[in-house]
Design a protein around this motif. Structure first.
Motif, PDB file in Angstrom:
ATOM      1  N   ASN A   2      17.659  17.784   4.941  1.00 45.64           N
ATOM      2  CA  ASN A   2      18.197  16.523   4.431  1.00 45.64           C
ATOM      3  C   ASN A   2      19.426  16.135   5.237  1.00 45.64           C
ATOM      4  O   ASN A   2      20.381  16.905   5.332  1.00 45.64           O
ATOM      5  CB  ASN A   2      18.593  16.649   2.963  1.00 45.64           C
ATOM      6  CG  ASN A   2      17.399  16.601   2.052  1.00 45.64           C
ATOM      7  OD1 ASN A   2      16.403  15.979   2.386  1.00 45.64           O
ATOM      8  ND2 ASN A   2      17.482  17.256   0.924  1.00 45.64           N
ATOM      9  N   ILE A   3      19.371  14.970   5.812  1.00 50.09           N
ATOM     10  CA  ILE A   3      20.489  14.407   6.559  1.00 50.09           C
ATOM     11  C   ILE A   3      21.114  13.335   5.685  1.00 50.09           C
ATOM     12  O   ILE A   3      20.395  12.436   5.225  1.00 50.09           O
ATOM     13  CB  ILE A   3      20.025  13.778   7.893  1.00 50.09           C
ATOM     14  CG1 ILE A   3      19.279  14.794   8.751  1.00 50.09           C
ATOM     15  CG2 ILE A   3      21.188  13.165   8.645  1.00 50.09           C
ATOM     16  CD1 ILE A   3      20.091  15.922   9.282  1.00 50.09           C
ATOM     17  N   PRO A   4      22.426  13.388   5.447  1.00 52.98           N
ATOM     18  CA  PRO A   4      23.052  12.324   4.662  1.00 52.98           C
ATOM     19  C   PRO A   4      22.821  10.962   5.315  1.00 52.98           C
ATOM     20  O   PRO A   4      22.832  10.838   6.543  1.00 52.98           O
ATOM     21  CB  PRO A   4      24.536  12.688   4.679  1.00 52.98           C
ATOM     22  CG  PRO A   4      24.576  14.149   4.970  1.00 52.98           C
ATOM     23  CD  PRO A   4      23.385  14.422   5.840  1.00 52.98           C
ATOM     24  N   ASN A   5      22.609   9.957   4.490  1.00 52.93           N
ATOM     25  CA  ASN A   5      22.353   8.607   5.003  1.00 52.93           C
ATOM     26  C   ASN A   5      23.470   8.115   5.903  1.00 52.93           C
ATOM     27  O   ASN A   5      23.231   7.347   6.835  1.00 52.93           O
ATOM     28  CB  ASN A   5      22.132   7.634   3.853  1.00 52.93           C
ATOM     29  CG  ASN A   5      20.854   7.932   3.103  1.00 52.93           C
ATOM     30  OD1 ASN A   5      19.973   8.622   3.596  1.00 52.93           O
ATOM     31  ND2 ASN A   5      20.753   7.427   1.894  1.00 52.93           N
ATOM     32  N   LEU A  11      22.509  10.356  14.139  1.00 54.14           N
ATOM     33  CA  LEU A  11      21.367  11.135  14.617  1.00 54.14           C
ATOM     34  C   LEU A  11      20.489  10.305  15.552  1.00 54.14           C
ATOM     35  O   LEU A  11      20.099  10.767  16.628  1.00 54.14           O
ATOM     36  CB  LEU A  11      20.550  11.668  13.445  1.00 54.14           C
ATOM     37  CG  LEU A  11      19.329  12.500  13.796  1.00 54.14           C
ATOM     38  CD1 LEU A  11      19.719  13.734  14.594  1.00 54.14           C
ATOM     39  CD2 LEU A  11      18.577  12.889  12.538  1.00 54.14           C
ATOM     40  N   VAL A  12      20.193   9.081  15.150  1.00 50.90           N
ATOM     41  CA  VAL A  12      19.380   8.195  15.999  1.00 50.90           C
ATOM     42  C   VAL A  12      20.080   7.983  17.341  1.00 50.90           C
ATOM     43  O   VAL A  12      19.465   8.106  18.407  1.00 50.90           O
ATOM     44  CB  VAL A  12      19.109   6.848  15.300  1.00 50.90           C
ATOM     45  CG1 VAL A  12      18.420   5.869  16.257  1.00 50.90           C
ATOM     46  CG2 VAL A  12      18.274   7.052  14.047  1.00 50.90           C
ATOM     47  N   SER A  13      21.367   7.679  17.298  1.00 50.54           N
ATOM     48  CA  SER A  13      22.125   7.433  18.535  1.00 50.54           C
ATOM     49  C   SER A  13      22.174   8.669  19.422  1.00 50.54           C
ATOM     50  O   SER A  13      22.025   8.567  20.643  1.00 50.54           O
ATOM     51  CB  SER A  13      23.561   7.018  18.217  1.00 50.54           C
ATOM     52  OG  SER A  13      23.606   5.910  17.410  1.00 50.54           O
ATOM     53  N   LYS A  52      13.245   7.798  14.279  1.00 49.93           N
ATOM     54  CA  LYS A  52      13.219   6.360  13.994  1.00 49.93           C
ATOM     55  C   LYS A  52      12.389   6.066  12.750  1.00 49.93           C
ATOM     56  O   LYS A  52      12.796   5.262  11.905  1.00 49.93           O
ATOM     57  CB  LYS A  52      12.665   5.584  15.194  1.00 49.93           C
ATOM     58  CG  LYS A  52      13.640   5.506  16.331  1.00 49.93           C
ATOM     59  CD  LYS A  52      13.173   4.842  17.601  1.00 49.93           C
ATOM     60  CE  LYS A  52      11.872   4.204  17.719  1.00 49.93           C
ATOM     61  NZ  LYS A  52      11.549   3.664  19.043  1.00 49.93           N
ATOM     62  N   ALA A  53      11.255   6.723  12.619  1.00 54.82           N
ATOM     63  CA  ALA A  53      10.404   6.511  11.443  1.00 54.82           C
ATOM     64  C   ALA A  53      11.116   6.961  10.171  1.00 54.82           C
ATOM     65  O   ALA A  53      11.068   6.274   9.140  1.00 54.82           O
ATOM     66  CB  ALA A  53       9.085   7.255  11.604  1.00 54.82           C
ATOM     67  N   GLU A  54      11.802   8.088  10.250  1.00 51.16           N
ATOM     68  CA  GLU A  54      12.546   8.582   9.092  1.00 51.16           C
ATOM     69  C   GLU A  54      13.737   7.672   8.782  1.00 51.16           C
ATOM     70  O   GLU A  54      14.071   7.436   7.622  1.00 51.16           O
ATOM     71  CB  GLU A  54      13.028  10.018   9.328  1.00 51.16           C
ATOM     72  CG  GLU A  54      11.906  11.033   9.359  1.00 51.16           C
ATOM     73  CD  GLU A  54      11.151  11.104   8.048  1.00 51.16           C
ATOM     74  OE1 GLU A  54      11.796  11.273   6.996  1.00 51.16           O
ATOM     75  OE2 GLU A  54       9.908  10.986   8.080  1.00 51.16           O
ATOM     76  N   TYR A  55      14.368   7.165   9.822  1.00 50.23           N
ATOM     77  CA  TYR A  55      15.515   6.276   9.625  1.00 50.23           C
ATOM     78  C   TYR A  55      15.098   4.997   8.913  1.00 50.23           C
ATOM     79  O   TYR A  55      15.841   4.493   8.063  1.00 50.23           O
ATOM     80  CB  TYR A  55      16.176   5.935  10.966  1.00 50.23           C
ATOM     81  CG  TYR A  55      17.429   5.121  10.797  1.00 50.23           C
ATOM     82  CD1 TYR A  55      18.624   5.731  10.483  1.00 50.23           C
ATOM     83  CD2 TYR A  55      17.413   3.735  10.920  1.00 50.23           C
ATOM     84  CE1 TYR A  55      19.788   4.993  10.302  1.00 50.23           C
ATOM     85  CE2 TYR A  55      18.558   2.994  10.739  1.00 50.23           C
ATOM     86  CZ  TYR A  55      19.743   3.619  10.434  1.00 50.23           C
ATOM     87  OH  TYR A  55      20.886   2.880  10.236  1.00 50.23           O
ATOM     88  N   LYS A  56      13.932   4.478   9.257  1.00 49.74           N
ATOM     89  CA  LYS A  56      13.461   3.249   8.607  1.00 49.74           C
ATOM     90  C   LYS A  56      13.400   3.418   7.090  1.00 49.74           C
ATOM     91  O   LYS A  56      13.595   2.460   6.355  1.00 49.74           O
ATOM     92  CB  LYS A  56      12.083   2.842   9.144  1.00 49.74           C
ATOM     93  CG  LYS A  56      12.111   2.249  10.529  1.00 49.74           C
ATOM     94  CD  LYS A  56      13.005   1.060  10.621  1.00 49.74           C
ATOM     95  CE  LYS A  56      12.235  -0.219  10.701  1.00 49.74           C
ATOM     96  NZ  LYS A  56      13.108  -1.392  10.812  1.00 49.74           N
ATOM     97  N   LYS A  57      13.164   4.630   6.635  1.00 54.86           N
ATOM     98  CA  LYS A  57      13.084   4.891   5.194  1.00 54.86           C
ATOM     99  C   LYS A  57      14.445   4.770   4.507  1.00 54.86           C
ATOM    100  O   LYS A  57      14.507   4.483   3.318  1.00 54.86           O
ATOM    101  CB  LYS A  57      12.525   6.298   4.930  1.00 54.86           C
ATOM    102  CG  LYS A  57      11.097   6.485   5.397  1.00 54.86           C
ATOM    103  CD  LYS A  57      10.668   7.928   5.200  1.00 54.86           C
ATOM    104  CE  LYS A  57       9.292   8.187   5.765  1.00 54.86           C
ATOM    105  NZ  LYS A  57       8.913   9.616   5.654  1.00 54.86           N
ATOM    106  N   VAL A  58      15.526   5.005   5.256  1.00 52.99           N
ATOM    107  CA  VAL A  58      16.875   4.974   4.664  1.00 52.99           C
ATOM    108  C   VAL A  58      17.748   3.893   5.291  1.00 52.99           C
ATOM    109  O   VAL A  58      18.960   3.870   5.089  1.00 52.99           O
ATOM    110  CB  VAL A  58      17.572   6.347   4.780  1.00 52.99           C
ATOM    111  CG1 VAL A  58      16.806   7.422   4.037  1.00 52.99           C
ATOM    112  CG2 VAL A  58      17.803   6.736   6.230  1.00 52.99           C
ATOM    113  N   GLU A  59      17.119   3.005   6.022  1.00 58.54           N
ATOM    114  CA  GLU A  59      17.868   1.982   6.764  1.00 58.54           C
ATOM    115  C   GLU A  59      18.789   1.169   5.868  1.00 58.54           C
ATOM    116  O   GLU A  59      19.950   0.920   6.216  1.00 58.54           O
ATOM    117  CB  GLU A  59      16.882   1.074   7.490  1.00 58.54           C
ATOM    118  CG  GLU A  59      17.516   0.068   8.406  1.00 58.54           C
ATOM    119  CD  GLU A  59      16.473  -0.708   9.186  1.00 58.54           C
ATOM    120  OE1 GLU A  59      16.701  -0.936  10.374  1.00 58.54           O
ATOM    121  OE2 GLU A  59      15.433  -1.084   8.596  1.00 58.54           O
TER     122      GLU A  59
END
Length: 70
Positions: A2-5, A11-13, A52-59
């Motif tokens: 679990n990565i905090p939002n 993480l993406v950067s 990126k796919a995971e980020y879209k979930k918490v964008e």
């Protein structure tokens, strides 16, 4: 994992920056065994797609659109 939002944009950067670094490194004429670096770049690109796919979930919670991070 679990990565905090609040860390998700970082993480993406970080993964994107790592990819850019590897791409530039492959342009270097000082590398001896390019295959290892090429494989690492392939793995990073796959990881970036996953991130990126995971980020879209918490964008929305992260507060920064994915397009701005890339």
């Amino acid at each position: 994992m679990n990565i905090p939002n609040t860390w998700a944009p970082l993480l993406v950067s970080a993964v994107r920056d790592a990819m850019l670094y590897q791409e530039k490194l492959l342009e270097s004429e000082t590398l001896r065994d390019r295959a290892d670096y090429e494989e690492h770049l392939v793995q990073l690109s796959q990881f970036l797609e996953y991130v990126k796919a995971e980020y879209k979930k918490v964008e929305d919670e992260a507060g920064i659109p994915l397009e701005k991070l890339l």
